[in-house]
Design an enzyme around this catalytic site. Structure first.
Site, PDB file in Angstrom:
ATOM      1  N   GLY A 139       0.804  -1.242   0.086  1.00 53.07           N
ATOM      2  CA  GLY A 139      -0.036  -0.116   0.064  1.00 53.07           C
ATOM      3  C   GLY A 139       0.830   1.306  -0.003  1.00 53.07           C
ATOM      4  N   GLU A 159       3.904   4.388   5.435  1.00 51.11           N
ATOM      5  CA  GLU A 159       2.754   3.613   5.611  1.00 51.11           C
ATOM      6  C   GLU A 159       1.668   4.246   4.932  1.00 51.11           C
ATOM      7  OE1 GLU A 159       1.498   0.818   5.289  1.00 51.11           O
ATOM      8  OE2 GLU A 159       1.127   0.009   7.294  1.00 51.11           O
ATOM      9  N   ASP A 160       0.835   3.460   4.413  1.00 47.90           N
ATOM     10  CA  ASP A 160      -0.205   4.188   3.755  1.00 47.90           C
ATOM     11  C   ASP A 160      -1.363   4.507   4.724  1.00 47.90           C
ATOM     12  OD1 ASP A 160      -1.055   1.441   4.546  1.00 47.90           O
ATOM     13  OD2 ASP A 160      -1.897   0.703   2.469  1.00 47.90           O
ATOM     14  N   ASP A 216      -4.794   2.178  10.999  1.00 50.15           N
ATOM     15  CA  ASP A 216      -6.256   1.827  11.125  1.00 50.15           C
ATOM     16  C   ASP A 216      -6.146   1.268  12.726  1.00 50.15           C
ATOM     17  OD1 ASP A 216      -8.832   1.285  10.795  1.00 50.15           O
ATOM     18  OD2 ASP A 216      -8.313  -0.771   9.922  1.00 50.15           O
ATOM     19  N   LYS A 250      -6.824   6.659  10.683  1.00 47.96           N
ATOM     20  CA  LYS A 250      -8.217   6.432  11.211  1.00 47.96           C
ATOM     21  C   LYS A 250      -8.276   6.442  12.712  1.00 47.96           C
ATOM     22  CE  LYS A 250      -9.868   3.544   7.666  1.00 47.96           C
ATOM     23  NZ  LYS A 250     -10.415   2.308   7.453  1.00 47.96           N
ATOM     24  N   PHE A 273     -13.905   2.816   4.843  1.00 47.78           N
ATOM     25  CA  PHE A 273     -12.831   1.849   4.290  1.00 47.78           C
ATOM     26  C   PHE A 273     -12.611   2.382   3.093  1.00 47.78           C
ATOM     27  CE2 PHE A 273     -11.127  -1.473   1.672  1.00 47.78           C
ATOM     28  CZ  PHE A 273     -10.369  -1.956   2.431  1.00 47.78           C
ATOM     29  N   VAL A 274     -11.197   2.748   2.828  1.00 52.55           N
ATOM     30  CA  VAL A 274     -11.001   3.677   1.676  1.00 52.55           C
ATOM     31  C   VAL A 274     -10.003   2.687   0.725  1.00 52.55           C
ATOM     32  CG1 VAL A 274     -11.060   5.889   2.880  1.00 52.55           C
ATOM     33  CG2 VAL A 274      -9.018   4.744   2.910  1.00 52.55           C
ATOM     34  N   ARG A 319      -5.698   0.174  -6.445  1.00 52.94           N
ATOM     35  CA  ARG A 319      -4.423   0.856  -6.138  1.00 52.94           C
ATOM     36  C   ARG A 319      -3.935   1.928  -6.698  1.00 52.94           C
ATOM     37  NH1 ARG A 319      -2.117  -2.564  -2.031  1.00 52.94           N
ATOM     38  NH2 ARG A 319      -2.590  -4.776  -2.236  1.00 52.94           N
TER      39      ARG A 319
HETATM   40  P1  IMP Z   1      -3.913  -1.908  11.090  1.00 57.53           P
HETATM   41  O1  IMP Z   1      -3.015  -3.031  11.597  1.00 57.53           O
HETATM   42  O2  IMP Z   1      -5.366  -2.140  11.317  1.00 57.53           O
HETATM   43  O3  IMP Z   1      -3.432  -0.448  11.573  1.00 57.53           O
HETATM   44  O4  IMP Z   1      -3.982  -1.960   9.530  1.00 57.53           O
HETATM   45  C1  IMP Z   1      -3.219  -1.570   8.744  1.00 57.53           C
HETATM   46  C2  IMP Z   1      -3.355  -2.296   7.380  1.00 57.53           C
HETATM   47  O5  IMP Z   1      -4.599  -2.492   6.899  1.00 57.53           O
HETATM   48  C3  IMP Z   1      -2.942  -1.292   6.573  1.00 57.53           C
HETATM   49  O6  IMP Z   1      -1.480  -1.079   6.128  1.00 57.53           O
HETATM   50  C4  IMP Z   1      -3.779  -1.344   5.310  1.00 57.53           C
HETATM   51  O7  IMP Z   1      -2.948  -2.277   4.211  1.00 57.53           O
HETATM   52  C5  IMP Z   1      -5.002  -2.157   5.628  1.00 57.53           C
HETATM   53  N1  IMP Z   1      -6.158  -1.397   5.757  1.00 57.53           N
HETATM   54  C6  IMP Z   1      -6.753  -0.708   7.024  1.00 57.53           C
HETATM   55  N2  IMP Z   1      -7.624   0.268   6.723  1.00 57.53           N
HETATM   56  C7  IMP Z   1      -7.628   0.306   5.453  1.00 57.53           C
HETATM   57  C8  IMP Z   1      -8.557   0.918   4.443  1.00 57.53           C
HETATM   58  O8  IMP Z   1      -9.728   1.828   4.831  1.00 57.53           O
HETATM   59  N3  IMP Z   1      -8.564   0.711   3.073  1.00 57.53           N
HETATM   60  C9  IMP Z   1      -7.398  -0.201   2.871  1.00 57.53           C
HETATM   61  N4  IMP Z   1      -6.638  -0.885   3.290  1.00 57.53           N
HETATM   62  C10 IMP Z   1      -6.734  -0.467   4.783  1.00 57.53           C
HETATM   63 MG    MG Z   2      -0.575  -1.809   4.402  1.00 59.77          MG
END
Ligand code: IMP
Ligand code: MG
Length: 181
Positions: free
Chosen positions: A43, A98-99, A102, A130, A151-152, A164
């Site tokens: 991402g 990082e993208d 979450d 987020k 969710f984006v 992507r």
């Molecule tokens: P986390 O471990 O919950 O912080 O999630 C991180 C990963 O989940 C990110 O690096 C993304 O790859 C994926 N992710 C979380 N939210 C989204 C979203 O809204 N769209 C697409 N990918 C997401």
């Molecule tokens: Mg990611």
């Protein structure tokens, strides 16, 4: 593909303007330190490629690929390294690119893992955050945009590995979440 987008949350122009600011700030704050930008696959690639073009100081790049166990759009907190860094980061100034943050589980794991390798500094630059979804508190030094709990897709972010390549950040139409054959 564009027809699958319910709304555009952040336009291409807004992205570029903000990423230019981040690049300027990073260039100032890391001057003389030759930072290593660590892009989290997949991402983070569009963000990295634009961000590094706005960075005006010498820097290096490296990549890490992580898989998070768990189905669908939820991060489980159980993380596995699929591709590790090429570089030895001991004594280096590391900036994770990082993208999106979450729940924070992925970055929490990466931070704990990389900090055992004794970098000189270890900080995070995320395009999106987020805050409403956070379960693990991770320190974020550089944040492009805080977004609501939706969710984006686009600009590196996928749903089921597509979208992507969109030049903006959008929200997917709800009917697209149902399993497709
Ligand atoms: P986390 O471990 O919950 O912080 O999630 C991180 C990963 O989940 C990110 O690096 C993304 O790859 C994926 N992710 C979380 N939210 C989204 C979203 O809204 N769209 C697409 N990918 C997401
Ligand atoms: Mg990611």
């Amino acid at each position: 593909m564009e027809n699958d987008v319910a709304k555009i949350l952040i336009t291409e122009e807004q992205l570029q303007e903000r990423i230019a600011e981040l690049g300027k700030q990073i260039s100032k704050e890391y001057k003389g330190n030759r930072p290593l930008l660590v892009c989290i696959l997949k991402g983070g690639i569009l963000f990295l490629s634009d961000l590094m073009r706005y960075i005006t100081i010498p820097h290096e790049i490296d990549f890490m690929d992580i898989s998070s166990y768990g189905a669908g759009t939820e991060s489980s907190g159980v993380v596995r390294i699929l591709k590790d860094l090429d570089a030895n980061i001991a004594g280096r100034h590391v900036l994770i690119v990082e993208d999106i943050i979450d729940t924070g589980h992925t970055l929490d794991y990466i931070l704990r893992n990389l900090s055992t390798r004794e970098p000189a500094s270890l900080r995070i630059c995320t395009l999106l955050s987020k805050p409403a979804r956070r379960e693990k508190d991770v320190p974020l030094e550089y944040v492009g945009f805080e977004i609501p709990n939706e969710f984006v897709i686009g600009y590196g972010l996928d749903f089921a590995e597509i979208y992507r390549n969109l030049r903006y950040i959008g929200v997917l139409k709800p009917e697209k979440y149902v399993t497709q054959d």
